[in-house]
Design a protein around this motif. Structure first.
Motif, PDB file in Angstrom:
ATOM      1  N   GLU A   1      -9.790  36.391 -42.072  1.00 33.72           N
ATOM      2  CA  GLU A   1      -9.791  37.164 -40.829  1.00 33.72           C
ATOM      3  C   GLU A   1     -11.082  36.862 -40.081  1.00 33.72           C
ATOM      4  O   GLU A   1     -12.181  37.048 -40.610  1.00 33.72           O
ATOM      5  N   GLY A   2     -10.964  36.361 -38.860  1.00 39.59           N
ATOM      6  CA  GLY A   2     -12.154  36.044 -38.073  1.00 39.59           C
ATOM      7  C   GLY A   2     -12.970  34.939 -38.719  1.00 39.59           C
ATOM      8  O   GLY A   2     -12.458  33.863 -39.011  1.00 39.59           O
ATOM      9  N   ILE A   3     -14.253  35.214 -38.948  1.00 36.32           N
ATOM     10  CA  ILE A   3     -15.122  34.215 -39.582  1.00 36.32           C
ATOM     11  C   ILE A   3     -15.137  34.344 -41.101  1.00 36.32           C
ATOM     12  O   ILE A   3     -15.814  33.570 -41.783  1.00 36.32           O
ATOM     13  N   TRP A   4     -14.379  35.294 -41.643  1.00 33.81           N
ATOM     14  CA  TRP A   4     -14.447  35.604 -43.071  1.00 33.81           C
ATOM     15  C   TRP A   4     -13.186  35.158 -43.807  1.00 33.81           C
ATOM     16  O   TRP A   4     -12.086  35.170 -43.254  1.00 33.81           O
TER      17      TRP A   4
ATOM     18  N   SER B   1     -14.582  26.087 -41.097  1.00 32.62           N
ATOM     19  CA  SER B   1     -13.511  26.307 -40.111  1.00 32.62           C
ATOM     20  C   SER B   1     -12.381  25.303 -40.252  1.00 32.62           C
ATOM     21  O   SER B   1     -11.819  24.831 -39.259  1.00 32.62           O
TER      22      SER B   1
ATOM     23  N   GLN C   1     -10.937  29.338 -33.316  1.00 36.44           N
ATOM     24  CA  GLN C   1     -10.668  30.682 -32.788  1.00 36.44           C
ATOM     25  C   GLN C   1     -10.789  31.758 -33.863  1.00 36.44           C
ATOM     26  O   GLN C   1     -10.593  32.938 -33.574  1.00 36.44           O
ATOM     27  N   GLY C   2     -11.101  31.369 -35.099  1.00 39.07           N
ATOM     28  CA  GLY C   2     -11.183  32.330 -36.198  1.00 39.07           C
ATOM     29  C   GLY C   2      -9.877  32.403 -36.963  1.00 39.07           C
ATOM     30  O   GLY C   2      -8.808  32.081 -36.428  1.00 39.07           O
ATOM     31  N   HIS C   3      -9.955  32.834 -38.207  1.00 38.28           N
ATOM     32  CA  HIS C   3      -8.762  32.924 -39.051  1.00 38.28           C
ATOM     33  C   HIS C   3      -7.816  34.009 -38.543  1.00 38.28           C
ATOM     34  O   HIS C   3      -8.229  35.123 -38.216  1.00 38.28           O
TER      35      HIS C   3
ATOM     36  N   HIS D   1      -6.079  34.632 -35.843  1.00 39.16           N
ATOM     37  CA  HIS D   1      -6.312  35.292 -34.555  1.00 39.16           C
ATOM     38  C   HIS D   1      -5.026  36.024 -34.156  1.00 39.16           C
ATOM     39  O   HIS D   1      -3.949  35.433 -34.091  1.00 39.16           O
TER      40      HIS D   1
ATOM     41  N   GLU E   1     -11.518  34.584 -24.040  1.00 34.04           N
ATOM     42  CA  GLU E   1     -12.453  35.334 -24.880  1.00 34.04           C
ATOM     43  C   GLU E   1     -13.846  34.706 -24.924  1.00 34.04           C
ATOM     44  O   GLU E   1     -14.687  35.100 -25.735  1.00 34.04           O
TER      45      GLU E   1
ATOM     46  N   ILE F   1     -16.264  32.313 -32.746  1.00 35.45           N
ATOM     47  CA  ILE F   1     -16.393  33.742 -32.436  1.00 35.45           C
ATOM     48  C   ILE F   1     -17.590  34.377 -33.142  1.00 35.45           C
ATOM     49  O   ILE F   1     -17.840  35.570 -32.979  1.00 35.45           O
TER      50      ILE F   1
ATOM     51  N   GLN G   1     -24.301  37.903 -37.317  1.00 30.75           N
ATOM     52  CA  GLN G   1     -23.650  37.177 -38.407  1.00 30.75           C
ATOM     53  C   GLN G   1     -24.390  35.881 -38.735  1.00 30.75           C
ATOM     54  O   GLN G   1     -24.511  35.508 -39.904  1.00 30.75           O
TER      55      GLN G   1
END
Length: 402
Positions: free
Chosen positions: A31-34, A48, A55-57, A59, A307, A382, A387
């Motif tokens: 999720e996101g950067i994690w 990534s 766009q992050g995991h 999205h 975004e 993102i 972070q």
């Protein structure tokens, strides 16, 4: 039957081809950067998926587009029109100032497609004699894994024992515009180059190199093909890395983040002249341009722009690069990068970069070594300042490891 992480790794080792050497972590959620492993431990993803998840995991807007389209129409093949392809063409052309688009699936397919189109242009427009068209490439390039592509690689691991290879390619040093000019002959039809060499270790050419290359190719009637599969779609702080030198390629190759990691989507973006040589039956793909791919790509491009991810990559990249440069270790040879495409290269006596990647994994950061001595840091676009500071607090003691 449920398998624990050790069992999953064992099954992979037993049944899978050993063409990868992954770090010892089994991921199960993102999720996101994690991302989280099968035991629930959280990690910051600083790879990534080789820039496929800019766009992050997962999205939510891209996922929504995938789910909605998968419930309507997934695949028609190009035997028929579909209601997503034209919209994809329209939006990607407007965004990138392109005139024609050839949709494919993987990055390597986009490269192969460009090679075919440029050769055909060479014979039919430039009037090069049949079967003599030549494309110039750069040493230490990475453009994919097909037989054609590895045939012009200079990496022994990519080439050895995979021949014989297709002729028609000439290799010059990366970043050397004079070498390119000297290599051009009347049968040269294209120059294929990465704006920044990713797999080679984030190698950035001298300032002005791409502008010189553009001038040479225009003067010599050679098609400039920029492989932006890793550098494109925001990674370097611009939509396309060519924008740093205010040039436009004749063909631009995009992929990876074109789908935000949800689906294999790539494309050749072109002026009308080069892709205009392709006629029905001369090139194609069962899945290329399918409605689900187009819907996903449209959403992936939309969130990049709406975004502010590209602008964020520029700002956060500067902050991350400054932080990495502030970490002192005599074994570090160089820290370099542009946007959120960053690298730390070690001197050979450090004993290789993998040990640092393994230590970073223990500290909750996932990244990967390349070409033995270099670590790449490429988190989703993102990422925010807090972070990055969190990451630097964990990276600093690892990079100081002796």
């Amino acid at each position: 039957m449920e398998l624990n992480p050790k069992q999953l790794v064992a099954v992979e080792a037993e049944l899978g081809a050993h063409n990868y050497k992954p770090l010892d972590v089994v991921l199960s959620r993102g999720e996101g950067i994690w991302v989280w492993d099968a035991d629930g431990k959280r990690y910051m993803d600083c790879l990534s998926a080789y820039s496929a998840v800019n766009q992050g995991h997962c999205h939510p807007k891209i996922r929504e587009a995938l789910i909605e389209q998968s419930g309507r129409l997934a695949l028609t093949s190009r035997a028929f029109h579909n209601d997503q392809l034209a919209l994809f063409y329209q939006e990607v052309c407007e965004l990138t100032n392109s005139h024609k688009v050839l949709p494919m699936n993987s990055g390597a397919e986009a490269v192969e497609s460009a090679i075919k189109a440029v050769r055909k242009w060479g014979y039919e427009v430039k009037r090069v004699p049949d079967n003599q068209a030549e494309i110039i490439v750069c040493s230490d390039n990475f453009h994919g894994r097909t037989i054609t592509i590895v045939g012009f690689s200079t990496d022994p691991a990519a080439r050895n024992h995979f021949g014989p290879f297709a002729p028609g390619f000439k290799v010059v040093p990366f970043g050397d515009a004079e070498a390119l000019e000297a290599a051009i002959t009347p049968t040269t039809v294209g120059f294929l180059v990465e704006p920044i060499q990713g797999e080679a270790g984030v190698i950035i050419p001298p300032d002005g190199y791409l502008k010189q290359v553009r001038e040479i190719c225009s003067r010599e009637n050679v098609v400039l093909i920029l492989d932006e599969i890793q550098t494109g779609l925001g990674r370097t702080g611009k939509l396309l890395a060519e924008e740093h030198e205010e040039i436009e390629a004749d063909l631009t190759l995009v992929g990876k983040a074109l789908s935000g990691g949800f689906y294999p989507v790539s494309a050749v973006l072109s002026n009308s002249e080069v892709l205009g040589v392709l006629k029905p039956g001369q090139h194609g793909s069962t899945f290329g341009g399918n409605p689900m791919a187009c819907a996903v790509a449209r959403a992936a491009l939309r969130v990049l722009i709406e975004e502010g991810m590209i602008e964020n990559a520029e700002k956060m990249g500067d902050h991350f690069l400054d932080g990495l440069k502030s970490i002192r270790n005599n074994l570090v040879k160089e820290v370099r990068g542009r946007g959120l495409m960053l690298a730390v290269e070690f001197h050979r006596e450090a004993g290789g970069a993998r040990q640092y990647c393994e230590a970073l994994r223990e500290s909750g950061i996932l990244c990967k070594e390349t070409h033995v001595d270099t670590i790449r840091f490429a988190p989703p676009l993102i990422i925010d300042k807090d972070q990055i500071d969190w990451a630097l607090e964990r990276i600093a003691p690892v990079l100081r490891m002796q």
